[in-house]
Scaffold this motif. Structure first.
Motif, short mmCIF file in Angstrom:
data_model
loop_
_atom_site.label_atom_id
_atom_site.label_comp_id
_atom_site.label_asym_id
_atom_site.label_seq_id
_atom_site.Cartn_x
_atom_site.Cartn_y
_atom_site.Cartn_z
N GLN A 64 0.83 -1.20 0.00
CA GLN A 64 0.00 0.00 0.00
C GLN A 64 0.86 1.25 0.00
O GLN A 64 1.93 1.28 0.61
CB GLN A 64 -0.90 0.03 1.24
CG GLN A 64 -2.03 -0.98 1.23
CD GLN A 64 -3.17 -0.55 0.33
OE1 GLN A 64 -3.24 0.61 -0.04
NE2 GLN A 64 -4.01 -1.48 -0.04
N VAL A 65 0.40 2.25 -0.71
CA VAL A 65 1.05 3.56 -0.73
C VAL A 65 -0.02 4.59 -0.39
O VAL A 65 -1.09 4.59 -0.99
CB VAL A 65 1.67 3.87 -2.10
CG1 VAL A 65 2.25 5.28 -2.11
CG2 VAL A 65 2.73 2.85 -2.45
N GLN A 66 0.28 5.43 0.56
CA GLN A 66 -0.62 6.52 0.91
C GLN A 66 -0.06 7.82 0.35
O GLN A 66 1.13 8.10 0.51
CB GLN A 66 -0.80 6.64 2.42
CG GLN A 66 -1.53 5.48 3.07
CD GLN A 66 -0.63 4.25 3.26
OE1 GLN A 66 0.52 4.39 3.65
NE2 GLN A 66 -1.17 3.08 2.97
N LEU A 67 -0.91 8.60 -0.30
CA LEU A 67 -0.49 9.83 -0.96
C LEU A 67 -1.31 11.01 -0.43
O LEU A 67 -2.54 10.91 -0.33
CB LEU A 67 -0.69 9.72 -2.47
CG LEU A 67 0.02 8.54 -3.15
CD1 LEU A 67 -0.42 8.42 -4.61
CD2 LEU A 67 1.52 8.70 -3.07
N VAL A 68 -0.62 12.09 -0.11
CA VAL A 68 -1.29 13.28 0.40
C VAL A 68 -0.79 14.49 -0.36
O VAL A 68 0.40 14.83 -0.29
CB VAL A 68 -1.05 13.46 1.91
CG1 VAL A 68 -1.74 14.74 2.40
CG2 VAL A 68 -1.54 12.25 2.69
N GLU A 69 -1.70 15.16 -1.08
CA GLU A 69 -1.36 16.35 -1.85
C GLU A 69 -1.50 17.60 -0.99
O GLU A 69 -2.32 17.63 -0.05
CB GLU A 69 -2.27 16.51 -3.08
CG GLU A 69 -2.25 15.35 -4.05
CD GLU A 69 -3.38 14.37 -3.81
OE1 GLU A 69 -3.77 13.67 -4.76
OE2 GLU A 69 -3.88 14.30 -2.67
N SER A 70 -0.75 18.62 -1.34
CA SER A 70 -0.86 19.92 -0.70
C SER A 70 -0.39 20.98 -1.66
O SER A 70 0.22 20.66 -2.70
CB SER A 70 -0.05 19.97 0.60
OG SER A 70 1.32 19.76 0.33
N GLY A 71 -0.68 22.24 -1.33
CA GLY A 71 -0.18 23.35 -2.13
C GLY A 71 -1.19 24.01 -3.03
O GLY A 71 -0.87 24.99 -3.70
N GLY A 72 -2.39 23.46 -3.08
CA GLY A 72 -3.41 24.10 -3.91
C GLY A 72 -3.88 25.42 -3.32
O GLY A 72 -3.52 25.78 -2.20
N GLY A 73 -4.68 26.14 -4.10
CA GLY A 73 -5.22 27.40 -3.62
C GLY A 73 -5.78 28.23 -4.73
O GLY A 73 -6.00 27.75 -5.84
N LEU A 74 -6.01 29.51 -4.42
CA LEU A 74 -6.55 30.46 -5.37
C LEU A 74 -5.42 31.36 -5.85
O LEU A 74 -4.66 31.92 -5.05
CB LEU A 74 -7.64 31.29 -4.70
CG LEU A 74 -8.22 32.45 -5.50
CD1 LEU A 74 -8.94 31.95 -6.74
CD2 LEU A 74 -9.16 33.27 -4.62
N VAL A 75 -5.31 31.53 -7.16
CA VAL A 75 -4.26 32.34 -7.75
C VAL A 75 -4.82 33.07 -8.96
O VAL A 75 -5.74 32.57 -9.62
CB VAL A 75 -3.04 31.47 -8.12
CG1 VAL A 75 -3.39 30.47 -9.20
CG2 VAL A 75 -1.84 32.31 -8.52
N GLN A 76 -4.26 34.23 -9.24
CA GLN A 76 -4.68 34.96 -10.43
C GLN A 76 -4.04 34.38 -11.68
O GLN A 76 -2.95 33.77 -11.61
CB GLN A 76 -4.31 36.43 -10.30
CG GLN A 76 -5.14 37.19 -9.28
CD GLN A 76 -4.86 38.68 -9.30
OE1 GLN A 76 -3.77 39.11 -9.67
NE2 GLN A 76 -5.85 39.47 -8.90
N ALA A 77 -4.68 34.58 -12.81
CA ALA A 77 -4.12 34.14 -14.08
C ALA A 77 -2.72 34.73 -14.25
O ALA A 77 -2.49 35.90 -13.94
CB ALA A 77 -5.03 34.56 -15.22
N GLY A 78 -1.80 33.88 -14.73
CA GLY A 78 -0.42 34.29 -14.89
C GLY A 78 0.45 33.98 -13.69
O GLY A 78 1.68 34.07 -13.77
N GLY A 79 -0.18 33.59 -12.60
CA GLY A 79 0.55 33.28 -11.38
C GLY A 79 1.08 31.86 -11.36
O GLY A 79 0.96 31.11 -12.34
N SER A 80 1.65 31.50 -10.22
CA SER A 80 2.28 30.19 -10.06
C SER A 80 1.84 29.52 -8.76
O SER A 80 1.48 30.20 -7.79
CB SER A 80 3.81 30.34 -10.02
OG SER A 80 4.31 30.87 -11.22
#
Length: 122
Positions: free
Chosen positions: A1-17
């Motif tokens: 088994q492998v457990q995966l946890v994502e992070s780092g998402g959010g709200l950003v304006q067009a052209g952003g990173s």
């Protein structure tokens, strides 16, 4: 088994990173190909990027080539997705996934994270 946890998402304006991270635990991370997929409301989950076990091979969806970069740090059991020049059409839930081969197909991935929301405003 492998457990995966994502992070780092959010709200950003067009052209952003944004930089997404996916931390893995469980069986040997370095033994898996890692992929990123996204899913917008009402649409199917789509391939974004994939990286081989050693990191020597990467592939990207045409829609993100030149803007997104996938990388991995096997010592930290983490895969990253650096997203630059973001567009409103990049808005989706982003998932990382683990597979035993380099593939763009969701059916080839055995383990999935819970997803992280990315919203790009115009």
């Amino acid at each position: 088994q492998v457990q995966l946890v994502e992070s780092g998402g959010g709200l950003v304006q067009a052209g952003g990173s944004l930089r997404l991270s996916c931390a893995a635990s469980g069986r040997a991370f370095s033994g898996y190909t890692m992929g990123w997929f996204h899913q917008a409301p009402g649409k199917e989950r789509e391939f974004v990027a994939v990286i081989s076990r050693s990191g020597s091979v990467t592939r990207y969806a045409d829609s993100v080539k030149g803007r997104f970069t996938i990388s991995r740090d096997n010592a930290k059991n983490t895969v990253y997705l650096q997203m630059n020049s973001l567009k409103p059409e990049d808005t989706a839930v982003y998932y990382c996934a683990a597979a035993t081969l380099v593939s763009t197909l969701t059916t080839h991935y055995n383990y999935w994270g819970q997803g992280t929301q990315v919203t790009v405003s115009s």
